[in-house]
Enzyme design. Structure first.
Site, short mmCIF file in Angstrom:
data_model
loop_
_atom_site.label_atom_id
_atom_site.label_comp_id
_atom_site.label_asym_id
_atom_site.label_seq_id
_atom_site.Cartn_x
_atom_site.Cartn_y
_atom_site.Cartn_z
N ASP A 120 -13.75 -1.68 2.86
CA ASP A 120 -12.87 -1.76 4.02
C ASP A 120 -13.64 -1.16 5.20
OD1 ASP A 120 -10.98 -1.14 6.00
OD2 ASP A 120 -9.46 -0.39 4.64
N SER A 125 0.87 -1.18 0.00
CA SER A 125 0.00 0.00 0.00
C SER A 125 0.90 1.22 0.00
CB SER A 125 -0.88 -0.03 1.25
OG SER A 125 -1.63 1.15 1.36
N ASP A 139 -7.10 2.98 -3.18
CA ASP A 139 -7.84 3.05 -1.92
C ASP A 139 -8.08 4.52 -1.60
OD1 ASP A 139 -8.98 2.79 0.56
OD2 ASP A 139 -7.27 1.78 1.50
N LYS A 162 -1.06 -1.07 -4.40
CA LYS A 162 -2.26 -0.29 -4.04
C LYS A 162 -1.85 1.16 -3.84
CE LYS A 162 -4.67 -0.03 0.44
NZ LYS A 162 -5.31 -0.86 1.49
N LYS A 210 -9.83 -6.82 7.92
CA LYS A 210 -8.83 -6.46 8.94
C LYS A 210 -9.34 -7.06 10.23
CE LYS A 210 -7.40 -2.14 6.76
NZ LYS A 210 -7.67 -0.67 6.70
N GLY A 256 -4.19 -4.11 6.35
CA GLY A 256 -3.23 -3.77 7.39
C GLY A 256 -3.52 -2.38 7.92
N GLU A 269 -10.93 0.39 -3.74
CA GLU A 269 -11.25 0.19 -2.33
C GLU A 269 -11.90 1.43 -1.72
OE1 GLU A 269 -7.82 -1.28 -0.25
OE2 GLU A 269 -8.65 -0.91 1.75
N LYS A 311 -2.88 4.94 -2.66
CA LYS A 311 -3.83 5.78 -1.92
C LYS A 311 -4.21 6.95 -2.83
CE LYS A 311 -4.04 3.75 2.13
NZ LYS A 311 -5.31 3.27 2.70
O1 OSB Z 1 -7.32 1.82 4.43
O2 OSB Z 1 -6.15 0.09 4.28
C1 OSB Z 1 -6.32 1.21 4.74
C2 OSB Z 1 -3.25 2.27 6.75
C3 OSB Z 1 -3.85 2.95 7.78
C4 OSB Z 1 -5.22 3.09 7.79
C5 OSB Z 1 -5.99 2.54 6.78
C6 OSB Z 1 -5.40 1.83 5.75
C7 OSB Z 1 -4.00 1.73 5.72
C8 OSB Z 1 -3.26 1.10 4.64
C9 OSB Z 1 -1.88 0.59 4.95
O3 OSB Z 1 -3.65 1.02 3.50
C10 OSB Z 1 -1.82 -0.86 5.02
C11 OSB Z 1 -0.51 -1.30 5.64
O4 OSB Z 1 0.50 -1.25 4.94
O5 OSB Z 1 -0.52 -1.68 6.83
MG MG Z 2 -8.42 0.65 3.06
#
Ligand code: OSB
Ligand code: MG
Length: 378
Positions: free
Chosen positions: A238, A135, A188, A161, A262, A290, A213, A163
């Site tokens: 999510d 991510s 995401d 992925k 999660k 995560g 996402e 952001k």
């Molecule tokens: O939306 O998946 C998410 C991190 C913090 C809060 C929300 C998210 C995330 C990540 C990082 O996408 C995932 C990771 O590398 O732990």
């Molecule tokens: Mg997410």
């Protein structure tokens, strides 16, 4: 397993690089670490709630109060035969699934150690290593993002992925797709769009993403169903999914076609497995999300991701991407896009206590003062 006492810490670990999403930037990851002690053994878990309710509504201060004043007094000083029995005792508590997950996950670790078995075995896992993607947070430039995506692809990660947020979407996604035509790319938004952004969402729909996402509000299944009906790209939820019932409703109404599980968001391993089973019944894939966890939460995630329907690469990437030094002795590192499941009883990792002490902000010990959950039979 007799639950004798608990230790609640607030820990702050500096990230190697700030992680930016549509809802903010994290430099130091601050989280609750719960240790449960019983029968000469110890189980551990971390909470995924943040200090501020920006990803979901739970907070560290709220979770600490609920654990200290209600949840731990209800379960300490008693014998629990299994995680189901423990969680049934707390079933009158509504919501607060991240807080409940913190207790539930620590108990699974303790209970599995008591049985001398790996957590993945007790959960019914079928894999000894799990497929992993990365991510990538919002970066300074499109070029820097492409560079980072290429580096991670070279390291073997099986999905990128990105952001996104309004103003940081179509251009960066197109650039990464062009640089890595063969690799699954996803986005995401962490709930940063609404149906008023349909033009942008339609432009993203043209880019051949593996899935998109959580584009819309954290609590809105209905608009996700409307959007999914207008898109070819599968939607993945999510934030919207807290329970197996949420998962069923989302899949039934076409609000998504796959789910990011999660364990820390849905109330623990039991509910995570129920979400997994619901998605399998709908022939919808899942993957393991995560929350920038330390090795403790990361190990829990990896064990969960051994269940059969976790067919898409998860966010359980190498610990060394996040931390100069982790809280555990073991090194959770991927090889060729696969994360090996830590071996040994429980989650299979052990705390580096001197280092943990050096990054602990506050600690409290909670002894066996048994008190019933308010309003429910003792
Ligand atoms: O939306 O998946 C998410 C991190 C913090 C809060 C929300 C998210 C995330 C990540 C990082 O996408 C995932 C990771 O590398 O732990
Ligand atoms: Mg997410």
């Amino acid at each position: 397993m007799l639950l004798e006492r608990a230790e609640l810490r607030v820990v702050s670990l500096p990230l190697l690089k700030p992680f930016r999403t549509s809802f903010g930037e994290v430099r130091d990851k601050t989280f609750i670490l719960l240790r449960l002690f019983g029968e000469g053994l110890e189980g551990v878990a971390e909470g995924v709630m943040d200090a501020q309710p920006q990803y979901r509504e739970e907070t560290i201060s709220g979770a600490l109060a609920l654990l200290r004043e209600t949840i731990l007094p209800a379960v300490l000083g008693r014998r629990w035969n299994n995680p189901e029995e423990l969680m049934r005792h707390l079933s009158s508590l509504r919501g607060n699934r991240m807080t409940l997950a913190t207790l539930e996950m620590a108990f699974w670790d303790l209970w599995a150690r008591g049985l001398g078995l790996p957590l993945s075995t007790l959960l019914g896992g079928v894999r000894s290593e799990v497929p992993v993607g990365v991510s990538l947070g919002i970066q300074k430039s499109v070029e820097a993002t492409v560079e980072s995506a290429l580096q991670h692809a070279e390291q073997g990660y099986r999905r990128i992925k990105l952001k996104i947020q309004p103003g940081w979407d179509v251009e960066v996604v197109r650039a990464v797709k062009e640089a890595l035509p063969g690799l699954p790319v996803t986005v995401d938004a962490n709930a940063a769009y609404s149906l008023a952004d349909l033009n942008t969402l339609r432009a993203l729909d043209e880019l051949g993403l593996d899935y998109m996402e959580q584009p819309l509000a954290w609590d809105d299944l209905r608009d996700h169903a409307k959007l999914q009906a207008l898109m070819r790209t599968p939607l993945c939820l999510d934030e919207c999914i807290s329970t197996a019932q949420d998962a069923r409703k989302a899949l039934e109404t076409g609000a998504c076609r796959l789910i990011n599980i999660k364990v820390g968001r849905v109330g623990g391993h039991l509910e995570a497995r129920r979400v997994h089973d619901v998605t399998a019944a709908f022939s919808a894939p899942v993957w393991c999300g995560g929350m920038l966890e330390s090795g403790v939460g990361r190990a829990h995630n990896i064990h969960l991701a051994t269940l059969e329907n976790f067919t898409k690469p998860g966010d359980t990437s190498s610990s060394s991407r996040y931390w100069a030094r982790d809280l555990i002795h073991e090194h959770l590192e991927t090889r060729g896009g696969l994360m090996p499941v830590p071996q040994g009883p429980g989650i299979g990792v052990t705390l580096d206590l001197p280092f943990l002490d050096s990054v602990t902000r506050q600690t409290e010990e909670i002894g066996p003062v048994t008190r019933p959950v308010a309003g429910s039979p003792a």
